[in-house]
Design a protein around this motif. Structure first.
Motif, mmCIF file in Angstrom:
data_model
loop_
_atom_site.group_PDB
_atom_site.id
_atom_site.type_symbol
_atom_site.label_atom_id
_atom_site.label_comp_id
_atom_site.label_asym_id
_atom_site.label_seq_id
_atom_site.Cartn_x
_atom_site.Cartn_y
_atom_site.Cartn_z
ATOM 1 N N ALA A 1 4.798 8.279 9.253
ATOM 2 C CA ALA A 1 4.353 7.709 7.984
ATOM 3 C C ALA A 1 5.588 7.321 7.163
ATOM 4 O O ALA A 1 6.707 7.329 7.660
ATOM 5 N N ALA A 2 5.346 6.961 5.893
ATOM 6 C CA ALA A 2 6.422 6.583 4.971
ATOM 7 C C ALA A 2 7.247 5.413 5.495
ATOM 8 O O ALA A 2 8.473 5.430 5.461
ATOM 9 N N GLY A 3 6.529 4.398 5.973
ATOM 10 C CA GLY A 3 7.246 3.234 6.486
ATOM 11 C C GLY A 3 6.321 2.079 6.795
ATOM 12 O O GLY A 3 5.116 2.108 6.522
ATOM 13 N N ILE A 4 6.901 1.057 7.387
ATOM 14 C CA ILE A 4 6.175 -0.140 7.806
ATOM 15 C C ILE A 4 6.206 -0.215 9.325
ATOM 16 O O ILE A 4 7.269 -0.066 9.948
ATOM 17 N N TRP A 5 5.039 -0.472 9.924
ATOM 18 C CA TRP A 5 4.937 -0.649 11.377
ATOM 19 C C TRP A 5 4.565 -2.093 11.685
ATOM 20 O O TRP A 5 3.798 -2.717 10.952
ATOM 21 N N GLN A 6 5.121 -2.606 12.770
ATOM 22 C CA GLN A 6 4.863 -3.970 13.216
ATOM 23 C C GLN A 6 4.074 -3.939 14.524
ATOM 24 O O GLN A 6 4.407 -3.183 15.448
ATOM 25 N N PHE A 7 3.030 -4.770 14.601
ATOM 26 C CA PHE A 7 2.209 -4.870 15.802
ATOM 27 C C PHE A 7 2.012 -6.345 16.163
ATOM 28 O O PHE A 7 2.203 -7.236 15.333
ATOM 29 N N LEU B 1 10.073 4.675 2.964
ATOM 30 C CA LEU B 1 9.270 4.045 1.917
ATOM 31 C C LEU B 1 8.091 4.965 1.591
ATOM 32 O O LEU B 1 7.185 5.134 2.406
ATOM 33 N N ARG B 2 8.103 5.547 0.415
ATOM 34 C CA ARG B 2 7.098 6.550 0.054
ATOM 35 C C ARG B 2 5.685 6.008 0.180
ATOM 36 O O ARG B 2 4.823 6.641 0.795
ATOM 37 N N ASN B 3 5.419 4.871 -0.430
ATOM 38 C CA ASN B 3 4.098 4.263 -0.314
ATOM 39 C C ASN B 3 4.171 2.819 -0.774
ATOM 40 O O ASN B 3 4.652 2.525 -1.856
#
Length: 430
Positions: free
Chosen positions: A203-209, A228-230
């Motif tokens: 968590a606490a991030g950005i995921w790319q798909f 990145l907290r939210n």
């Protein structure tokens, strides 16, 4: 007791126990080099424009009301408006409105899940629940062909209730990005021995798909950015082909560390930060926060900070910073031609509004505008649309709270309110 208090902070907000309901516009004294709070000239009295104050030449209308908890939205060239609701009641997670004249009326509805994220790209409507991402094939009128049978793109995203909304955006290369918020304020309960925050793993991030690949798991995606907290507001900047996000900063500096921070410092800090992200970036949560008054990344007190100690330079610098606890829930790069030239390619930010600035007045509850030049923030930001809350700026007392932003085919600006479900449309005329 301090740990119990910080654990209960979100519940306190929801319960509406904040007693400080003062109302004022952000103080122009609270400025930074790249973000100063200056309200635009209002062209109409508060009683006009659906209660909003706007710069001269702009007008606003409430084109729909009582929609429910309206989060993010998209508008098609055919003037259909897809609004994602936080809660799906009676199978209505996504409303389809059609705008005709001065009103938008419900055309249909679908989706048995609530959520926040919604986007249109490449002939598909994408929408996210708090744990999955779906897509729906559109016809040549941008209508969903089979609303009962979405294609599951990603399933099983981390969802532990706190900061669980999954905002989404797509790039120009077939990828979709999703925020997975931290299920913690500052990670202290998960990192008691200060060995490194385990929340950062999932968590606490950005995921790319891949936007067209079905049945992906979180482990199949790329952990694009971390620390990145939210993030609730995010958008793709077409000028420099880059992802921009708005982070919700941490809470409770004074409550947890009264010997280091005054109540006023805790109200103003940390900054709500805009980040321009590239693959591999680390924004530093929970190890640091950004002080927008000192223009510095500061070590968090949980990791040895004292309000004066600067953080490691390896962490990402914000692209812009704004006063604390404004709660940015929407981000939109304006690419239309209706508004004056200064707005072209700049960013609108929907600030949902604070609950924890006591003893200072609660703030936010507005839409701000950040000028850009050559794909980067340029100059001071200003309050663009204000008055959503009415006389009482507090979560329980606000009449409306801005959340989602969208651009219409004619260059108008749409704003959702997830408090009472009002949909605003803002136009400009010379």
């Amino acid at each position: 007791m301090k740990k119990l208090f910080i654990f209960l902070l979100p519940a306190i907000a929801v319960a509406g126990l904040i007693l400080f309901n003062a109302c004022k516009s952000p103080d122009t004294k609270n400025t930074s080099a790249d973000s100063t709070n200056t309200a635009g000239n209002t062209g109409n009295p508060p009683s006009a424009n659906a209660g909003l104050t706007l710069p001269t030449g702009f007008s606003a209308a409430a084109i729909a009301e009582n929609l429910g908890s309206a989060r993010h939205l998209v508008v098609t060239p055919q003037n259909d408006i897809y609004v994602h609701l936080a809660d799906a009641k009676n199978g209505k997670g996504i409303l389809v409105l059609h705008e005709d004249g001065s009103k938008a009326t419900e055309k249909s509805s679908f989706a048995n899940y609530g959520g926040t994220g919604i986007a249109i790209k490449g002939g598909y409507l994408y929408a996210s629940s708090n744990s999955d991402i779906y897509r729906y094939k559109l016809n040549d009128k941008n209508e969903v062909i089979d609303p009962a049978k979405p294609e599951t793109i990603v399933t099983g995203l981390t969802n532990k209730r706190m900061h669980n909304s999954k905002s989404i955006v797509l790039d120009n290369d077939g990828n979709i990005y999703v925020n997975i918020g931290a299920y913690s304020n500052i990670c202290s309960d998960y990192d008691k021995d200060k060995k490194g925050c385990p929340v950062l793993v999932d968590a606490a991030g950005i995921w790319q798909f891949k936007a067209d690949k079905p049945d992906q798991k979180q482990s199949d995606g790329i952990h694009y950015a971390t620390g990145l907290r939210n993030v609730v507001g995010l958008d793709w900047n077409q000028q420099d082909n880059q992802l921009f996000v708005m982070q919700h900063g941490r809470d409770a500096l004074h409550d947890l560390y009264p010997n280091l921070y005054t109540a006023k410092q805790s109200a103003d800090l940390p900054a709500e930060c805009m980040f321009a992200l590239k693959k591999g970036d680390n924004a530093g949560w929970p190890y640091l926060y950004y002080d927008w008054m000192q223009h510095k990344k500061m070590v968090g007190p949980e990791y040895g900070g004292d309000g004066k100690k600067e953080a490691d330079s390896k962490y990402l610098e914000p692209a812009a910073a704004y006063p604390g606890h404004f709660a940015p829930d929407g981000l939109l790069f304006y690419t239309g031609n209706q508004f004056p030239e200064k707005y072209k390619n700049g960013a609108f930010i929907a600030f949902h509004g604070s609950w924890n600035r006591a003893p200072e007045p609660q703030e936010g509850y507005c839409v701000a505008f950040q000028p850009f030049k050559d794909g980067k923030p340029d100059g001071k930001y200003e309050i663009f649309a204000d008055g959503f809350a009415g006389p009482n700026k507090s979560p329980d007392g606000a009449l409306h709270r801005p959340c989602g932003l969208a651009q219409g085919p004619d260059g108008s600006l749409y704003v959702t309110d997830d408090q009472k479900g009002t949909l605003y449309k803002i136009n400009y005329k010379k």
